[in-house]
Write an enzyme that holds these catalytic residues in place. Structure first.
Site, mmCIF file in Angstrom:
data_model
loop_
_atom_site.group_PDB
_atom_site.id
_atom_site.type_symbol
_atom_site.label_atom_id
_atom_site.label_comp_id
_atom_site.label_asym_id
_atom_site.label_seq_id
_atom_site.Cartn_x
_atom_site.Cartn_y
_atom_site.Cartn_z
ATOM 1 C CG HIS A 2 0.917 -0.926 11.360
ATOM 2 N ND1 HIS A 2 1.708 -2.041 11.386
ATOM 3 C CD2 HIS A 2 -0.230 -1.305 10.753
ATOM 4 C CE1 HIS A 2 1.077 -3.047 10.816
ATOM 5 N NE2 HIS A 2 -0.111 -2.636 10.418
HETATM 6 C C1 UD1 Z 1 -4.363 -0.778 7.517
HETATM 7 C C2 UD1 Z 1 -5.145 -2.009 7.937
HETATM 8 C C3 UD1 Z 1 -4.279 -2.916 8.771
HETATM 9 C C4 UD1 Z 1 -2.980 -3.235 8.068
HETATM 10 C C5 UD1 Z 1 -2.292 -1.953 7.616
HETATM 11 C C6 UD1 Z 1 -1.098 -2.283 6.767
HETATM 12 C C7 UD1 Z 1 -7.548 -1.573 8.224
HETATM 13 C C8 UD1 Z 1 -8.634 -1.377 9.201
HETATM 14 N N1 UD1 Z 1 -6.306 -1.647 8.732
HETATM 15 O O1 UD1 Z 1 -4.025 -0.091 8.710
HETATM 16 O O2 UD1 Z 1 -4.964 -4.123 9.025
HETATM 17 O O3 UD1 Z 1 -2.148 -3.911 8.969
HETATM 18 O O4 UD1 Z 1 -3.206 -1.178 6.820
HETATM 19 O O5 UD1 Z 1 -0.171 -1.253 6.749
HETATM 20 O O6 UD1 Z 1 -7.806 -1.665 7.049
HETATM 21 N N2 UD1 Z 1 -1.845 7.128 6.170
HETATM 22 C C9 UD1 Z 1 -1.046 7.994 5.469
HETATM 23 N N3 UD1 Z 1 -0.691 7.630 4.207
HETATM 24 C C10 UD1 Z 1 -1.072 6.476 3.601
HETATM 25 C C11 UD1 Z 1 -1.898 5.619 4.323
HETATM 26 C C12 UD1 Z 1 -2.268 5.943 5.616
HETATM 27 O O7 UD1 Z 1 -0.667 9.038 5.972
HETATM 28 O O8 UD1 Z 1 -0.680 6.226 2.440
HETATM 29 C C13 UD1 Z 1 -2.210 7.477 7.564
HETATM 30 C C14 UD1 Z 1 -3.509 8.281 7.643
HETATM 31 O O9 UD1 Z 1 -3.366 9.206 8.682
HETATM 32 C C15 UD1 Z 1 -4.520 7.242 8.062
HETATM 33 C C16 UD1 Z 1 -3.695 6.287 8.908
HETATM 34 O O10 UD1 Z 1 -2.397 6.281 8.315
HETATM 35 O O11 UD1 Z 1 -5.603 7.767 8.761
HETATM 36 C C17 UD1 Z 1 -4.241 4.881 8.962
HETATM 37 O O12 UD1 Z 1 -4.428 4.342 7.647
HETATM 38 P P1 UD1 Z 1 -5.507 3.171 7.397
HETATM 39 O O13 UD1 Z 1 -5.352 2.661 6.025
HETATM 40 O O14 UD1 Z 1 -6.841 3.614 7.847
HETATM 41 O O15 UD1 Z 1 -5.070 2.067 8.432
HETATM 42 P P2 UD1 Z 1 -3.643 1.422 8.682
HETATM 43 O O16 UD1 Z 1 -3.228 1.735 10.080
HETATM 44 O O17 UD1 Z 1 -2.716 1.752 7.577
HETATM 45 N N1 UDP Z 2 6.893 -3.446 4.872
HETATM 46 C C1 UDP Z 2 7.664 -2.681 4.020
HETATM 47 N N2 UDP Z 2 8.208 -1.522 4.496
HETATM 48 C C2 UDP Z 2 8.046 -1.099 5.779
HETATM 49 C C3 UDP Z 2 7.255 -1.898 6.649
HETATM 50 C C4 UDP Z 2 6.693 -3.067 6.157
HETATM 51 O O1 UDP Z 2 7.865 -3.030 2.860
HETATM 52 O O2 UDP Z 2 8.559 -0.028 6.137
HETATM 53 C C5 UDP Z 2 6.303 -4.689 4.354
HETATM 54 C C6 UDP Z 2 6.682 -5.926 5.119
HETATM 55 O O3 UDP Z 2 7.911 -6.441 4.673
HETATM 56 C C7 UDP Z 2 5.510 -6.853 4.846
HETATM 57 C C8 UDP Z 2 4.349 -5.896 4.760
HETATM 58 O O4 UDP Z 2 4.894 -4.615 4.488
HETATM 59 O O5 UDP Z 2 5.657 -7.493 3.600
HETATM 60 C C9 UDP Z 2 3.620 -5.890 6.081
HETATM 61 O O6 UDP Z 2 2.720 -4.848 6.101
HETATM 62 P P1 UDP Z 2 2.239 -4.114 7.415
HETATM 63 O O7 UDP Z 2 3.174 -4.368 8.532
HETATM 64 O O8 UDP Z 2 1.964 -2.711 7.047
HETATM 65 O O9 UDP Z 2 0.805 -4.790 7.665
HETATM 66 P P2 UDP Z 2 0.305 -6.155 8.308
HETATM 67 O O10 UDP Z 2 1.080 -7.261 7.740
HETATM 68 O O11 UDP Z 2 0.438 -6.012 9.789
HETATM 69 O O12 UDP Z 2 -1.131 -6.180 7.924
#
Ligand code: UD1
Ligand code: UDP
Length: 380
Positions: free
Chosen positions: A213
């Site tokens: 992601h």
């Molecule tokens: C964010 C964090 C990242 C973290 C990740 C955990 C930032 C810059 N990045 O990335 O560090 O590793 O969360 O998962 O803060 N979306 C949905 N539904 C949701 C949430 C997101 O559809 O509930 C989609 C939307 O299209 C959105 C995209 O995911 O634009 C990205 O979401 P965003 O929260 O901006 O960044 P993440 O990639 O989730």
């Molecule tokens: N996680 C989860 N379900 C999923 C993917 C990840 O519960 O389908 C949990 C995972 O076990 C960990 C956390 O989400 O505890 C990690 O989050 P993510 O990979 O989104 O973000 P990052 O750690 O890279 O910021």
């Protein structure tokens, strides 16, 4: 007794896991009243509500409902909305977690209002400023008054940036989480009894678990395409709980739509919705290996002793690299295939070990209690 209000700012999936650990411990500190603010950065049921339900987090007192936006807009909207909450609640301090836009906005907002900030998971560095997470964590660390480091490496990283005051090496709250929630509290049964393997027809140690992601992997269509091509090299059962970010990106060009179709039709690969935390722990524990670009998942692989292949050039969690346990392969096919060919050797080595090596390096599962005790002492 007069209770001291403190505000916790969370908004993204990994922050719910981290805050669940600390919130449990804060409730034991009678003089503290925690006010939970959800920024709304993540909002889908599978990305947010399921964690509150499963981890026993209280419903947030405030949901800022910022939703998905470009970085500047999302950060600015959190800042503006959070400011109103902080002015009203006048907390003795604000806790932020990790390195998301919610972390950055929470720290900046409190800092500007002269409210002390505690940063949980302080001191992590990839030394790659092209990652949005790196910018967020550097700024949060330089604003924070209290810096809760998960490892000795994090403490050293802060030292190199001249930050020494208010630094505590408490251990990693994600190890606490894996230990607390990885057991069924009522029966003390091992967590792999929760039925997720049966649901997806997976055999213990017989499948790969995949997550992708990070912006650095998903935002460049060529790199993303190369990464997804790697998955077609596995020729073994695999499950891929797909982050909505990736799901949406795969719909955006003809080439990626074609790739998505190919993945969906690949015989051994199951592309599924994001799973819950407890399901994820079970999938991690029982996987043959984990293939990921997630920070949290790399660590959980280490805690649960499942070999990991990381689709990045560098990692903040350098402790996991020892003895090739976590292989950094980027999007390089040769390195990827080499890492796969070494899995059996790593597994054989792990089988000979009594206690997982990572526990001591990451604080032994007591980080949440240490954080709550320190905050109760410092914020009065
Ligand atoms: C964010 C964090 C990242 C973290 C990740 C955990 C930032 C810059 N990045 O990335 O560090 O590793 O969360 O998962 O803060 N979306 C949905 N539904 C949701 C949430 C997101 O559809 O509930 C989609 C939307 O299209 C959105 C995209 O995911 O634009 C990205 O979401 P965003 O929260 O901006 O960044 P993440 O990639 O989730
Ligand atoms: N996680 C989860 N379900 C999923 C993917 C990840 O519960 O389908 C949990 C995972 O076990 C960990 C956390 O989400 O505890 C990690 O989050 P993510 O990979 O989104 O973000 P990052 O750690 O890279 O910021």
């Amino acid at each position: 007794m007069r209770q001291i209000p403190i505000v916790t700012v969370i908004g993204a999936r990994p922050q719910f896991v981290k805050a669940a650990v600390v919130s449990r411990e804060l409730t034991r500190q009678e003089q503290i009243r925690e006010i939970l603010v959800h920024t709304g950065q993540h909002y889908d049921y599978e990305m947010s509500a399921v964690f509150f339900k499963e981890l026993g987090l209280r419903a947030p007192q405030y949901n800022l409902e910022v939703g998905s936006k470009p970085h500047g807009e999302q950060t600015a909207e959190i800042l503006a909305k959070l400011e109103r909450v902080l002015v009203k609640e006048k907390p003795a301090g604000v806790i932020v977690y990790g390195d998301t836009n919610s972390t950055l906005a929470g720290a900046l907002c409190a800092g500007k209002l002269h409210i002390p900030v505690a940063h949980v998971e302080a001191g992590l560095r990839s030394w790659n400023r092209r990652m949005p997470e790196e910018i967020n964590r550097v700024v949060a660390d330089h604003i924070a008054d209290i810096l809760f480091c998960p490892t000795a490496t994090a403490v050293r990283n802060l030292e190199t940036e001249g930050i020494q005051r208010g630094v505590f090496n408490v251990g990693d709250v994600m190890l606490d989480a894996a230990l607390i929630f990885g057991k069924d509290g009522a029966t003390k049964k091992a967590f792999f009894a929760n039925g997720v393997l049966q649901r997806y027809g997976l055999a213990a140690k017989g499948y790969f678990l995949i997550t992708i992601h990070r912006a650095e992997n998903t935002d460049d269509p060529d790199r993303l395409h190369r990464l997804l091509e790697l998955l077609l090299e596995l020729h073994a059962p695999a499950i891929f709980p797909m982050h909505p970010r990736l799901g949406k990106l795969l719909a955006m060009s003809r080439r990626l739509r074609k790739m998505r179709l190919q993945l969906q039709n690949w015989p051994d690969l199951q592309v599924v919705q994001p799973v819950s935390y407890l399901e994820m722990l079970a999938l991690e524990k029982n996987a043959r290996a984990i293939i990921t670009d997630s920070g949290g998942v790399q660590k959980e692989a280490f805690f649960l002793q499942t070999p990991c292949i990381t689709l990045r050039q560098e990692t903040e969690w350098i402790e996991t690299l020892a003895d090739g346990f976590n292989a950094l392969v980027g999007a390089d096919k040769k390195k990827f295939l080499r890492a796969i060919s070494r899995l059996d050797k790593i597994r054989a080595r792990l089988a000979g070990q009594k206690k997982p090596e990572g526990f001591a390096l990451f604080g032994g599962g007591k980080a949440g209690a240490r954080i709550a005790r320190i905050l109760a002492r410092v914020w009065r």
